[in-house]
Design an enzyme around this catalytic site. Sequence first.
Site, short mmCIF file in Angstrom:
data_model
loop_
_atom_site.label_atom_id
_atom_site.label_comp_id
_atom_site.label_asym_id
_atom_site.label_seq_id
_atom_site.Cartn_x
_atom_site.Cartn_y
_atom_site.Cartn_z
N ARG A 51 -9.03 -5.15 6.49
CA ARG A 51 -7.79 -5.68 5.90
C ARG A 51 -7.20 -4.57 5.03
O ARG A 51 -7.77 -4.21 4.01
CB ARG A 51 -8.13 -6.92 5.07
CG ARG A 51 -6.94 -7.57 4.37
CD ARG A 51 -7.41 -8.74 3.52
NE ARG A 51 -6.31 -9.36 2.81
CZ ARG A 51 -5.82 -8.93 1.67
NH1 ARG A 51 -6.33 -7.86 1.08
NH2 ARG A 51 -4.81 -9.56 1.10
N LYS A 61 -8.05 -0.99 -3.82
CA LYS A 61 -8.57 -1.82 -4.91
C LYS A 61 -8.92 -1.04 -6.17
O LYS A 61 -9.05 0.17 -6.15
CB LYS A 61 -9.74 -2.68 -4.41
CG LYS A 61 -9.19 -3.86 -3.59
CD LYS A 61 -10.17 -4.95 -3.34
CE LYS A 61 -9.41 -6.10 -2.64
NZ LYS A 61 -10.34 -7.10 -2.11
#
Length: 271
Positions: free
Chosen positions: A253, A219
Amino acid sequence: MQHLLKKIRSGQWVVMGILNVTPDSFSDGGRFNQLDNALKQALKMQQEGAEVIDIGGESTRPGAVPVSPDEELERVVPIIEKIREYSNVAISIDTSKPEVMQAAIEAGANMVNDVNALHADGAIDVCAKYQLPVCLMHKQGAPQSMQNNPQYVDVVDEVKRYLVSRIEYCIAADIKAENIIIDPGFGFGKTLENNLCLLKEIGQFCTLDAPVLVGISRKSMFGLLLDRAVNERLVASTSAAVIAYQKGARFFRVHDVAETCDALKLCEAVV
Ligand code: YH5
């Protein structure tokens, strides 16, 4: 899929591999758009240790353009059917749209992953009807604008309260408590400081009695912190998973399945 939630509740970790089927997938560069490539990628992630494959047909990255239910369906359903032909791996459908949830479940999906925490009209009814595990994620604002100016007085407290209220909403709609997974939503309407604070305090979410899913892989927070491009965030992403594990999170995830599984096997061996 329920056996994986039991595994998590008994203290073992589970890795969910990310399979993006959007033409503009940020980190897959749209390469896995073709059915065969998507299948190969899913099977590869399973072989590397992913026990769940998370399939998303709508990009939820900051600034992404929304897609129609029909378009999203056309992207995800053929891939779910294809994977089902070759594998019994658990499949998670990453969507906020009830039509997509329903069609994906009918095609063989075993879990719903909703970054919108079942806010869309009809979403909770689909989940209650099928009684599958559902992941409720926190976000502030809409994907188009959520990173413009995130604001919290106390980010951990606010995200926690939100997730508790969504758990209550699900229970009231007859979704079983044992099927609820929670997720603080790293990067969804959060500053770098907010994300670091949530990671530091992820243990507080683990006390809410639902498995905690951590979606931090590759991210933007790592881009901001380290000035690294998306394909240079493996070490930071894996390290973040290790930090989260040590604070109690067990569901991850990720894009980089093999590397994350190695790191988590190490964590598990150090007792
Ligand atoms: C999540 O956290 N995230 S999609 C931007 C990136 C890298 C990755 C520019 N779906 C989550 O993965 N579902 C997504 O760098 C999710 N939790 C759950 N439950 C965004 C994403 C990403 C965005």
